[in-house]
Design a protein around this motif. Structure first.
Motif, PDB file in Angstrom:
ATOM      1  N   VAL A  33       0.847  -1.185   0.000  1.00  0.00           N
ATOM      2  CA  VAL A  33       0.000   0.000   0.000  1.00  0.00           C
ATOM      3  C   VAL A  33       0.886   1.238   0.000  1.00  0.00           C
ATOM      4  CG1 VAL A  33      -1.601   1.354   1.426  1.00  0.00           C
ATOM      5  CG2 VAL A  33      -2.038  -1.078   1.007  1.00  0.00           C
ATOM      6  N   GLY A  34       0.579   2.154  -0.905  1.00  0.00           N
ATOM      7  CA  GLY A  34       1.346   3.387  -1.055  1.00  0.00           C
ATOM      8  C   GLY A  34       1.463   3.743  -2.524  1.00  0.00           C
ATOM      9  N   SER A  35       2.361   4.648  -2.825  1.00  0.00           N
ATOM     10  CA  SER A  35       2.610   5.063  -4.209  1.00  0.00           C
ATOM     11  C   SER A  35       4.033   4.699  -4.592  1.00  0.00           C
ATOM     12  CB  SER A  35       2.413   6.575  -4.355  1.00  0.00           C
ATOM     13  OG  SER A  35       1.081   6.925  -4.055  1.00  0.00           O
ATOM     14  N   TRP A  36       4.183   4.256  -5.839  1.00  0.00           N
ATOM     15  CA  TRP A  36       5.456   3.738  -6.313  1.00  0.00           C
ATOM     16  C   TRP A  36       5.788   4.308  -7.681  1.00  0.00           C
ATOM     17  CZ3 TRP A  36       7.808   0.035  -3.129  1.00  0.00           C
ATOM     18  CH2 TRP A  36       7.015  -0.475  -2.107  1.00  0.00           C
ATOM     19  N   TRP A  57       2.445   3.490  -9.762  1.00  0.00           N
ATOM     20  CA  TRP A  57       1.575   2.426  -9.277  1.00  0.00           C
ATOM     21  C   TRP A  57       1.110   2.834  -7.885  1.00  0.00           C
ATOM     22  CZ3 TRP A  57       2.456  -2.102  -5.900  1.00  0.00           C
ATOM     23  CH2 TRP A  57       1.509  -3.096  -6.075  1.00  0.00           C
ATOM     24  N   ILE A  58      -0.202   2.918  -7.679  1.00  0.00           N
ATOM     25  CA  ILE A  58      -0.780   3.379  -6.424  1.00  0.00           C
ATOM     26  C   ILE A  58      -1.662   2.274  -5.865  1.00  0.00           C
ATOM     27  CG2 ILE A  58      -2.173   5.163  -5.308  1.00  0.00           C
ATOM     28  CD1 ILE A  58      -1.625   6.854  -7.936  1.00  0.00           C
ATOM     29  N   ALA A  59      -1.436   1.885  -4.618  1.00  0.00           N
ATOM     30  CA  ALA A  59      -2.222   0.827  -3.975  1.00  0.00           C
ATOM     31  C   ALA A  59      -2.790   1.347  -2.660  1.00  0.00           C
ATOM     32  CB  ALA A  59      -1.357  -0.402  -3.731  1.00  0.00           C
ATOM     33  N   GLU A  60      -4.062   1.016  -2.399  1.00  0.00           N
ATOM     34  CA  GLU A  60      -4.738   1.446  -1.178  1.00  0.00           C
ATOM     35  C   GLU A  60      -5.633   0.331  -0.654  1.00  0.00           C
ATOM     36  OE1 GLU A  60      -4.171   4.193   0.429  1.00  0.00           O
ATOM     37  OE2 GLU A  60      -3.062   5.292  -1.100  1.00  0.00           O
ATOM     38  N   ASP A  70      -5.248  -1.476  -6.623  1.00  0.00           N
ATOM     39  CA  ASP A  70      -4.178  -0.651  -7.168  1.00  0.00           C
ATOM     40  C   ASP A  70      -4.594  -0.101  -8.514  1.00  0.00           C
ATOM     41  OD1 ASP A  70      -3.030  -2.312  -9.477  1.00  0.00           O
ATOM     42  OD2 ASP A  70      -2.841  -3.728  -7.832  1.00  0.00           O
ATOM     43  N   VAL A  71      -3.973   1.000  -8.884  1.00  0.00           N
ATOM     44  CA  VAL A  71      -4.145   1.584 -10.207  1.00  0.00           C
ATOM     45  C   VAL A  71      -2.771   1.877 -10.785  1.00  0.00           C
ATOM     46  CG1 VAL A  71      -6.441   2.570  -9.828  1.00  0.00           C
ATOM     47  CG2 VAL A  71      -4.433   3.931  -9.296  1.00  0.00           C
ATOM     48  N   GLU A  72      -2.656   1.679 -12.080  1.00  0.00           N
ATOM     49  CA  GLU A  72      -1.444   2.010 -12.822  1.00  0.00           C
ATOM     50  C   GLU A  72      -1.768   3.244 -13.645  1.00  0.00           C
ATOM     51  OE1 GLU A  72       0.902   0.255 -16.649  1.00  0.00           O
ATOM     52  OE2 GLU A  72       0.213  -1.207 -15.164  1.00  0.00           O
ATOM     53  N   VAL A  73      -1.002   4.314 -13.445  1.00  0.00           N
ATOM     54  CA  VAL A  73      -1.243   5.555 -14.182  1.00  0.00           C
ATOM     55  C   VAL A  73       0.016   5.982 -14.912  1.00  0.00           C
ATOM     56  CG1 VAL A  73      -3.084   6.321 -12.628  1.00  0.00           C
ATOM     57  CG2 VAL A  73      -0.749   7.031 -12.179  1.00  0.00           C
ATOM     58  N   VAL A  74      -0.188   6.614 -16.069  1.00  0.00           N
ATOM     59  CA  VAL A  74       0.915   7.165 -16.855  1.00  0.00           C
ATOM     60  C   VAL A  74       0.618   8.628 -17.147  1.00  0.00           C
ATOM     61  CG1 VAL A  74       1.568   4.969 -17.914  1.00  0.00           C
ATOM     62  CG2 VAL A  74      -0.116   6.408 -19.041  1.00  0.00           C
ATOM     63  N   ALA A  75       1.682   9.406 -17.309  1.00  0.00           N
ATOM     64  CA  ALA A  75       1.526  10.818 -17.632  1.00  0.00           C
ATOM     65  C   ALA A  75       0.818  10.963 -18.981  1.00  0.00           C
ATOM     66  CB  ALA A  75       2.889  11.502 -17.674  1.00  0.00           C
ATOM     67  N   SER A  76      -0.044  11.984 -19.082  1.00  0.00           N
ATOM     68  CA  SER A  76      -0.783  12.218 -20.322  1.00  0.00           C
ATOM     69  C   SER A  76      -0.945  13.713 -20.558  1.00  0.00           C
ATOM     70  CB  SER A  76      -2.172  11.569 -20.245  1.00  0.00           C
ATOM     71  OG  SER A  76      -2.954  11.946 -21.347  1.00  0.00           O
ATOM     72  N   ASP A  77      -0.522  14.159 -21.734  1.00  0.00           N
ATOM     73  CA  ASP A  77      -0.694  15.567 -22.108  1.00  0.00           C
ATOM     74  C   ASP A  77      -2.115  15.848 -22.565  1.00  0.00           C
ATOM     75  OD1 ASP A  77       1.983  16.093 -21.589  1.00  0.00           O
ATOM     76  OD2 ASP A  77       2.591  15.628 -23.647  1.00  0.00           O
ATOM     77  N   THR A  88      -6.225  -1.478 -13.438  1.00  0.00           N
ATOM     78  CA  THR A  88      -6.499  -1.598 -12.004  1.00  0.00           C
ATOM     79  C   THR A  88      -6.597  -3.072 -11.651  1.00  0.00           C
ATOM     80  OG1 THR A  88      -7.900  -0.837 -10.167  1.00  0.00           O
ATOM     81  CG2 THR A  88      -9.032  -1.511 -12.189  1.00  0.00           C
ATOM     82  N   ALA A  89      -6.243  -3.373 -10.420  1.00  0.00           N
ATOM     83  CA  ALA A  89      -6.407  -4.730  -9.895  1.00  0.00           C
ATOM     84  C   ALA A  89      -7.053  -4.627  -8.525  1.00  0.00           C
ATOM     85  CB  ALA A  89      -5.064  -5.455  -9.781  1.00  0.00           C
TER      86      ALA A  89
END
Length: 174
Positions: A33-36, A57-60, A70-77, A88-89
């Protein structure tokens, strides 16, 4: 139908920590749990080429502390938030079976996977099936307070042999 978000949704979903009913079992994924900040590579099966990638990668804890999402996010313009959610998982501990039930969703890639997670060596093994029916194995290894390694394996022969198709290393941000 309104597009307004009910502010209670996030509050009802997220939890401040693990359920007190089985805190040791909840530490299996709770330790993540946390942000990575994550870096990794993924095999393009069509070309055989490996592609580097970076993501957050953010898990709560969720569901009154009985699960971890968890969610996997990428930068987006192009996205108004500045990031795009890629996947997400949801990992729910099943106290009756003594395992974690994992459901993974990556709609833009057309991947929807179900796995069972158990302790493995000094990490976590998740075994299941990919959308195309092939067996998958996802391993978390080398988990520390500040880092982890994750490997995704694929089998074309129902688990007789395995080949690596993805590898990520994460460094804790929070």
């Amino acid at each position: 139908m309104t597009s307004a978000t009910d502010p209670r949704f996030a509050e009802a979903l997220t939890a401040s920590g693990p359920t007190p009913d089985y805190p040791v079992r909840m530490s299996r994924f709770g330790q993540l749990v946390g942000s990575w900040s994550a870096k990794g590579s993924r095999l393009d099966e069509a070309t055989g080429e490996w592609h580097e990638r970076e993501f957050t990668w953010i898990a709560e804890f969720i569901l009154d502390g009985r699960a971890v999402q968890d969610v996997e996010v990428v930068a987006s313009d192009t996205h108004p938030s500045g990031f795009e959610t890629v996947a997400t998982a949801v990992r729910v501990y099943d106290p009756h079976a003594g395992v974690w039930r994992v459901s993974y969703f990556a709609p833009t890639m057309g991947e929807y996977c179900n796995l069972i997670a158990t302790a493995w060596r000094h990490g976590i093994r998740q075994d299941g099936t990919r959308t195309d029916g092939r067996a998958i194995r996802w391993n978390f290894t080398g988990i520390t307070e500040d880092s982890y390694t994750w490997e995704g394996w694929l089998s074309d022969d129902e688990g007789v042999t395995w080949h690596l198709i993805e590898r990520n290393e994460g460094t804790r941000i929070r």
